[in-house]
Design a protein around this motif. Structure first.
Motif, mmCIF file in Angstrom:
data_model
loop_
_atom_site.group_PDB
_atom_site.id
_atom_site.type_symbol
_atom_site.label_atom_id
_atom_site.label_comp_id
_atom_site.label_asym_id
_atom_site.label_seq_id
_atom_site.Cartn_x
_atom_site.Cartn_y
_atom_site.Cartn_z
ATOM 1 N N UNK A 173 0.841 -1.200 0.000
ATOM 2 C CA UNK A 173 0.000 0.000 0.000
ATOM 3 C C UNK A 173 0.878 1.252 0.000
ATOM 4 N N UNK A 174 2.010 1.200 0.672
ATOM 5 C CA UNK A 174 2.946 2.330 0.659
ATOM 6 C C UNK A 174 3.475 2.548 -0.757
ATOM 7 N N UNK A 175 3.874 1.466 -1.425
ATOM 8 C CA UNK A 175 4.367 1.566 -2.801
ATOM 9 C C UNK A 175 3.281 2.075 -3.744
ATOM 10 N N UNK A 176 2.054 1.587 -3.548
ATOM 11 C CA UNK A 176 0.943 2.018 -4.393
ATOM 12 C C UNK A 176 0.700 3.514 -4.236
ATOM 13 N N UNK A 177 0.675 4.002 -3.012
ATOM 14 C CA UNK A 177 0.474 5.444 -2.788
ATOM 15 C C UNK A 177 1.551 6.262 -3.488
ATOM 16 N N UNK A 178 2.803 5.810 -3.407
ATOM 17 C CA UNK A 178 3.920 6.521 -4.044
ATOM 18 C C UNK A 178 3.799 6.464 -5.565
ATOM 19 N N UNK A 179 3.261 5.367 -6.091
ATOM 20 C CA UNK A 179 3.170 5.167 -7.542
ATOM 21 C C UNK A 179 2.040 5.945 -8.195
ATOM 22 N N UNK A 180 1.088 6.431 -7.417
ATOM 23 C CA UNK A 180 -0.040 7.174 -7.997
ATOM 24 C C UNK A 180 0.450 8.528 -8.486
ATOM 25 N N UNK A 181 0.277 8.762 -9.789
ATOM 26 C CA UNK A 181 0.714 10.023 -10.386
ATOM 27 C C UNK A 181 -0.446 10.973 -10.650
ATOM 28 N N UNK A 182 -1.661 10.437 -10.710
ATOM 29 C CA UNK A 182 -2.830 11.271 -10.987
ATOM 30 C C UNK A 182 -4.072 10.532 -10.520
ATOM 31 N N UNK A 238 -10.173 6.744 -10.489
ATOM 32 C CA UNK A 238 -9.218 6.096 -11.380
ATOM 33 C C UNK A 238 -7.861 6.709 -11.071
ATOM 34 N N UNK A 239 -6.868 5.858 -10.851
ATOM 35 C CA UNK A 239 -5.534 6.298 -10.466
ATOM 36 C C UNK A 239 -4.529 5.894 -11.542
ATOM 37 N N UNK A 240 -3.788 6.866 -12.074
ATOM 38 C CA UNK A 240 -2.701 6.551 -12.997
ATOM 39 C C UNK A 240 -1.509 6.118 -12.157
ATOM 40 N N UNK A 241 -0.833 5.060 -12.624
ATOM 41 C CA UNK A 241 0.256 4.483 -11.857
ATOM 42 C C UNK A 241 1.592 4.581 -12.580
ATOM 43 N N UNK A 262 -7.765 -3.093 -13.299
ATOM 44 C CA UNK A 262 -6.397 -2.708 -13.636
ATOM 45 C C UNK A 262 -6.272 -2.708 -15.148
ATOM 46 N N UNK A 263 -5.995 -1.537 -15.712
ATOM 47 C CA UNK A 263 -5.836 -1.386 -17.161
ATOM 48 C C UNK A 263 -4.366 -1.136 -17.465
ATOM 49 N N UNK A 264 -3.840 -1.916 -18.418
ATOM 50 C CA UNK A 264 -2.440 -1.805 -18.793
ATOM 51 C C UNK A 264 -2.359 -1.673 -20.302
ATOM 52 N N UNK A 265 -1.628 -0.675 -20.762
ATOM 53 C CA UNK A 265 -1.428 -0.484 -22.193
ATOM 54 C C UNK A 265 -0.004 -0.847 -22.545
ATOM 55 N N UNK A 317 1.529 2.667 -19.892
ATOM 56 C CA UNK A 317 0.529 3.408 -19.130
ATOM 57 C C UNK A 317 -0.365 2.421 -18.383
ATOM 58 N N UNK A 318 -0.491 2.622 -17.080
ATOM 59 C CA UNK A 318 -1.310 1.734 -16.261
ATOM 60 C C UNK A 318 -2.257 2.558 -15.407
#
Length: 124
Positions: A45-54, A63-66, A94-97, A101-102
């Motif tokens: 959860x700590x890594x996820x919070x840090x990974x959220x860019x928008x 919806x959170x961009x990662x 979870x959408x991955x291109x 872009x995730x």
């Protein structure tokens, strides 16, 4: 996540549950993640919070961009696996291109957005 944070989050869930009349109850079961799994969950959860860019607001969630350089996709999937035990009222996507872009989308019944705002605040 400290014990105080867990307790506050639990109390938040209880208050949100009480506020959502007529809907399926919003109830987070903190004990659904065992004590042995809790350190891994806290790290994810700590890594996820840090990974959220928008963060984009939806009618029933966010919806959170990662940034997948800060958390791997298997890490996100592992977190989802644990989080759905704790908060079964949430729906995850979870959408991955191909270009890297995730996006992680979390949705739920009335009141779920309050829980998500507290867990993943915009200004971390």
């Amino acid at each position: 996540m400290t014990l105080a944070t867990v307790l506050c989050f639990s109390l938040l869930c209880v208050s949100v549950c009480s506020a959502a009349e007529g809907d399926a109850p919003l109830a987070c079961n903190i004990k659904a993640i065992s004590a042995a799994e809790r350190p891994r969950y806290n790290d994810l959860v700590k890594r996820l919070r840090i990974a959220i860019t928008d963060r984009s607001e939806l009618s029933d969630g966010y919806a959170y961009k990662l940034d997948t350089k800060k958390i791997t996709l298997p890490g996100v999937a592992e977190w989802i696996t644990m989080e759905r035990l704790c908060c079964p009222f949430l729906a995850f996507q979870l959408d991955v291109k191909g270009n890297g872009a995730s996006q992680l989308t979390m949705r739920g019944p009335a009141g779920a957005k309050t829980v998500l705002r507290e867990e993943f605040p915009e200004n971390r």
